[in-house]
Design an enzyme around this catalytic site. Structure first.
Site, PDB file in Angstrom:
ATOM      1  CB  CYS A   4      -0.971  -0.011   1.181  1.00  0.00           C
ATOM      2  SG  CYS A   4      -0.206   0.070   2.820  1.00  0.00           S
TER       3      CYS A   4
ATOM      4  CG  HIS B 143      -4.471  -0.138   3.689  1.00  0.00           C
ATOM      5  ND1 HIS B 143      -3.838  -1.164   3.014  1.00  0.00           N
ATOM      6  CD2 HIS B 143      -5.296   0.444   2.770  1.00  0.00           C
ATOM      7  CE1 HIS B 143      -4.263  -1.205   1.764  1.00  0.00           C
ATOM      8  NE2 HIS B 143      -5.151  -0.241   1.587  1.00  0.00           N
TER       9      HIS B 143
ATOM     10  CG  HIS C  71      -6.613   0.387  -1.844  1.00  0.00           C
ATOM     11  ND1 HIS C  71      -6.817  -0.306  -0.674  1.00  0.00           N
ATOM     12  CD2 HIS C  71      -7.589  -0.070  -2.687  1.00  0.00           C
ATOM     13  CE1 HIS C  71      -7.856  -1.118  -0.786  1.00  0.00           C
ATOM     14  NE2 HIS C  71      -8.342  -0.994  -1.993  1.00  0.00           N
TER      15      HIS C  71
END
Length: 327
Positions: free
Chosen positions: A242, A290, A302
């Site tokens: 991420c 994240h 993402h």
């Protein structure tokens, strides 16, 4: 290639697995797994692996900084050693001048000493110490203390480097363990069920995102990666985690970001959800583990997890924490 599927699902098929580690209560070998239980456990494992991965990224950043400090400290220690040797030579020459022709055997014993502390001790007990230059002796003492301080700092930093390296190994082991368990669970499902499960978070990417300037460049990079694989610790060119994706996307726009979701949370001014603009970084979970990029209309792009890869998703598809605006 926004509408194509180039997603890679690494090692999720063709696995021969004997037993499952940590998956609920013991079940008969031939029992069919419940899809909801598998889905819940796989999500948990992917998230736990990502948490370990982001800690791994944080530790890598810390290790680079510690190694840089260590190199600087070693160089400083060497320079200090050179200064100490220069002062020592001055003291030795002064001793020779003071004692030339008298008591050279005692002076010689001092000059051949390899122990700086011993040198000081012997020097201080010599009968002619009062004749030596007080300032020169003080300089030697100060330089010796400075060298000791630098040596201690170097040793401490070297110990820190070793500790962080051990931490990296632990985090990498946890990542591998969680991913292996998730793959084992998925391997027990029928092929159609498995494909449905790993692709359930995939959404059709928008045809275009209204953004320009640096934000536009960052979004263009991120959207071009949709369909790429998710790999823990990766930052391109064909696989990302991420924070690796957001780092590379904003790097393409000329903005440097650390490879860490928690560190990226401090990379720019905070933005209220009501003020989100395309290109803003959005963060999830507590503690933060994240990060994605807002692309407008309540959507983000993402690197999701090893099942979904790089994809688009609703802003609130995960526990939302906040947003920042890089650049």
């Amino acid at each position: 290639m926004l509408n194509g599927r180039k997603r890679i699902i690494p090692a999720l098929t063709g696995l021969a697995i004997v037993g499952i580690v940590g998956f609920g209560p013991s079940v008969p070998a031939q029992a069919e797994p419940d899809i909801k239980d598998v889905e819940s456990r796989v999500d948990q494992l992917f998230h736990e692996a990502e948490q370990a991965s982001e800690r791994f990224n944080d530790a890598r950043i810390e290790l680079r900084e510690l190694k840089r400090d260590l190199r600087s400290l070693k160089a400083d220690e060497n320079r200090q050693g050179d200064r100490l040797e220069g002062v020592r030579e001055q003291v030795e020459r002064s001793v020779v001048r003071q004692y030339q022709g008298q008591g050279l055997s005692a002076v010689g014993q001092v000059l051949v000493s390899d122990d700086p502390q011993g040198f000081l001790s012997e020097l201080s007990t010599m009968s002619a110490f009062d004749d030596l230059q007080d300032q020169m002796y003080g300089d030697y003492t100060a330089e010796l203390k400075a060298l000791d301080i630098r040596r201690e700092a170097t040793e401490d930093r070297a110990d820190q480097v070793a500790e962080v390296k051990a931490q990296l190994a632990e985090e990498k082991s946890e990542i591998d363990e969680k991913l292996e368990e998730a793959q084992a669970l998925l391997a027990r499902l029928e092929e159609k069920e498995r494909e449905k499960l790993v692709s359930r978070d995939t959404t059709r990417p928008p045809a275009s995102v209204p953004a320009s300037g640096r934000a536009g460049a960052a979004i263009a990079y991120a959207m071009a990666q949709v369909g790429d694989a998710y790999v823990y610790g990766a930052a391109g060119p064909s696989a990302f985690d991420c924070s690796g994706l957001t780092m590379m996307a904003w790097g393409a726009a000329g903005v440097s970001l650390p490879h860490s979701s928690s560190a990226q949370y401090s990379s720019g001014p905070r933005v209220a959800e009501s003020d989100l603009q395309p290109g803003d970084l959005v963060f999830y979970y507590s503690p933060i583990s994240h990060v994605g990029m807002y692309i407008g209309n309540g959507m983000i792009v993402h690197a999701a997890n090893p099942g979904a890869g790089v994809t688009t998703a609703p802003l609130h598809s995960m526990p939302y924490v906040g947003a920042v605006r890089p650049g």
